[in-house]
Scaffold this active site. Sequence first.
Site, short mmCIF file in Angstrom:
data_model
loop_
_atom_site.label_atom_id
_atom_site.label_comp_id
_atom_site.label_asym_id
_atom_site.label_seq_id
_atom_site.Cartn_x
_atom_site.Cartn_y
_atom_site.Cartn_z
N GLN A 151 28.20 -61.72 -38.69
CA GLN A 151 27.93 -60.40 -39.28
C GLN A 151 26.70 -60.41 -40.17
O GLN A 151 25.91 -59.48 -40.18
CB GLN A 151 29.14 -59.93 -40.09
CG GLN A 151 30.02 -58.99 -39.29
CD GLN A 151 31.24 -58.51 -40.04
OE1 GLN A 151 31.52 -58.94 -41.16
NE2 GLN A 151 31.97 -57.62 -39.42
N ARG A 157 28.68 -59.98 -31.94
CA ARG A 157 29.23 -59.25 -33.09
C ARG A 157 30.58 -59.83 -33.46
O ARG A 157 31.62 -59.18 -33.33
CB ARG A 157 29.26 -57.77 -32.78
CG ARG A 157 27.83 -57.24 -32.87
CD ARG A 157 27.75 -55.79 -32.67
NE ARG A 157 26.71 -55.23 -33.52
CZ ARG A 157 26.33 -53.98 -33.48
NH1 ARG A 157 26.90 -53.13 -32.66
NH2 ARG A 157 25.38 -53.54 -34.28
N TYR A 183 31.81 -51.36 -27.78
CA TYR A 183 30.77 -50.39 -27.43
C TYR A 183 31.33 -49.25 -26.59
O TYR A 183 32.43 -49.34 -26.06
CB TYR A 183 29.64 -51.08 -26.68
CG TYR A 183 28.82 -51.99 -27.54
CD1 TYR A 183 27.88 -51.46 -28.43
CD2 TYR A 183 28.98 -53.36 -27.50
CE1 TYR A 183 27.11 -52.29 -29.23
CE2 TYR A 183 28.22 -54.20 -28.31
CZ TYR A 183 27.29 -53.66 -29.17
OH TYR A 183 26.55 -54.48 -29.97
N ASP A 222 23.47 -59.96 -38.25
CA ASP A 222 23.47 -58.84 -37.32
C ASP A 222 22.32 -57.87 -37.63
O ASP A 222 22.46 -56.97 -38.46
CB ASP A 222 24.84 -58.14 -37.41
CG ASP A 222 25.00 -57.02 -36.40
OD1 ASP A 222 24.01 -56.61 -35.78
OD2 ASP A 222 26.14 -56.55 -36.24
N SER A 232 22.95 -54.06 -36.93
CA SER A 232 23.67 -53.34 -37.99
C SER A 232 22.80 -53.12 -39.21
O SER A 232 22.77 -52.03 -39.76
CB SER A 232 24.92 -54.11 -38.40
OG SER A 232 25.87 -54.04 -37.37
P1 NAD Z 1 25.51 -48.16 -30.51
O1 NAD Z 1 24.25 -48.21 -31.30
O2 NAD Z 1 25.59 -48.90 -29.23
O3 NAD Z 1 25.86 -46.62 -30.20
C1 NAD Z 1 25.95 -45.67 -31.23
C2 NAD Z 1 27.18 -44.81 -31.06
O4 NAD Z 1 27.00 -43.90 -29.97
C3 NAD Z 1 28.46 -45.58 -30.74
O5 NAD Z 1 29.43 -45.31 -31.74
C4 NAD Z 1 28.87 -45.06 -29.37
O6 NAD Z 1 30.27 -45.02 -29.20
C5 NAD Z 1 28.26 -43.68 -29.38
N1 NAD Z 1 28.14 -43.03 -28.07
C6 NAD Z 1 27.78 -43.57 -26.88
N2 NAD Z 1 27.81 -42.64 -25.90
C7 NAD Z 1 28.20 -41.47 -26.47
C8 NAD Z 1 28.43 -40.14 -25.99
N3 NAD Z 1 28.26 -39.84 -24.69
N4 NAD Z 1 28.82 -39.19 -26.87
C9 NAD Z 1 28.99 -39.50 -28.18
N5 NAD Z 1 28.80 -40.72 -28.71
C10 NAD Z 1 28.41 -41.70 -27.86
O7 NAD Z 1 26.76 -48.58 -31.40
P2 NAD Z 1 26.79 -49.45 -32.75
O8 NAD Z 1 26.40 -48.62 -33.88
O9 NAD Z 1 26.04 -50.69 -32.52
O10 NAD Z 1 28.33 -49.75 -32.87
C11 NAD Z 1 29.11 -50.14 -31.74
C12 NAD Z 1 30.43 -50.73 -32.18
O11 NAD Z 1 30.25 -52.03 -32.70
C13 NAD Z 1 31.18 -49.96 -33.22
O12 NAD Z 1 32.54 -50.03 -32.87
C14 NAD Z 1 30.94 -50.74 -34.47
O13 NAD Z 1 31.95 -50.54 -35.44
C15 NAD Z 1 30.96 -52.12 -33.92
N6 NAD Z 1 30.28 -53.10 -34.78
C16 NAD Z 1 30.88 -54.31 -35.01
C17 NAD Z 1 30.23 -55.26 -35.79
C18 NAD Z 1 30.86 -56.58 -36.07
O14 NAD Z 1 32.02 -56.78 -35.85
N7 NAD Z 1 30.07 -57.54 -36.54
C19 NAD Z 1 29.00 -55.00 -36.31
C20 NAD Z 1 28.41 -53.76 -36.05
C21 NAD Z 1 29.06 -52.83 -35.25
#
Ligand code: NAD
Length: 392
Positions: free
Chosen positions: A127, A122, A230, A130, A133
Amino acid sequence: MRLSILHEDFSVEPRVAGSPDTVKRLVGLGAEVVVASGAGVASGVLDADYQSAGATIAADNAAAVKGADVVLAVRRPTAAQLAGVNPGALVVAIMDPYGHEAELAELAGAGVSTIAMELMPRITRAQVMDVLSSQANLAGYRAVIDASAEFGRAFPMMMTAAGTVPAARVFVMGAGVAGLQAVATARRLGAVVSATDVRPASKEQVESLGAKFVAVEDDEFKQAETSGGYAKPMSAEYQAKQAALVAAHIAKQDVVITTALIPGRAAPVLVSAAMVAAMKPGSILVDLAVERGGNVEGAVPGQVVTTANGVKIVGHLNVPGRLAATASQLYAKNLYAFLETQIDKASKALAVKWDDELVKATLLTRGGAVVHPAFSKAEVVAEVKPEATPAA
Ligand code: NAD
């Protein structure tokens, strides 16, 4: 460079790995694109649309992969499905490698190089590739639409001559990509929205979308995000505090959408059966984590369960596939963006950059072996074919 797009098994996967737009772009890069007949039907794309974009149509997957240098799919194909590809062909899909080491070993044995799109780092450069996402965003949107379809009430507040209808209360648990889109979608429908997460960075994001942030903000919360962005698994103590806070909040909600995941682990259980039992009849829970073990106790993969107190728990599988046309369009673009970096523009040939960090992070098998460090203990089960350098 012959590139084939597979027809998925529509009983589990309506999406397709190519769109007319990406086919046109791939043809522009010098590829001969072959699409298995009917591959796009469930995403609203006909064979004729692919033909107009410059592809040829093969009768079936076996004919499509014959002589292929690159195979594009949504789900991991079996080694048998790849019979007839060129030695060392590159197979790109969502490979779902965890717990499927035997299948990886079979693919290694078939001599193909496999790329798992979901392992794409990521980083800014990637991006556009991805798939987590692009697909999670759609799942978050669809979760709200599915909730509204099951809900016997309206989402927005309505002031009518016949009386005032209150706005629905929607609570989103897990504010990553899917959760934030669910927050935004529920807000657009006029609901009163709140959300929770264990990562402090999510607080501002939730609030910027006009929703209320609800969480136990103690010292553990302040350190709950890994350097990769994460969530960390939380301690039993934190989970107990979180459960107490959430229990009181959930009892007042009409709709709860859960999206919480921790990479490489089972999803955390955030909503207990007792919390579900405390909800009002007619309330809806949508568990987007149901395929990874579920965030809601009582959620059943692939089913809408109605509890004794009249609450529905929605556990649809493959939620991005419920928006197949849009999901395919974006997935195909993710694949194209990756492939474009692995094709030599001058010679119009596949030129995989094996040392590129994107390839290193996603490459599962190559030259007859499982090469990804996380899975390389998998045993190779079939005969190893020599890898050839793709012809220019
Ligand atoms: P994910 O699918 O792994 O998890 C979904 C959400 O569940 C996350 O926000 C996580 O913090 C939350 N979670 C986990 N355990 C929990 C709990 N016990 N109680 C409540 N919530 C809980 O996450 P994702 O959607 O793939 O995103 C992860 C991170 O990656 C985020 O910070 C996102 O902004 C970032 N991201 C970055 C890029 C990039 O830079 N290219 C792209 C996509 C996402």
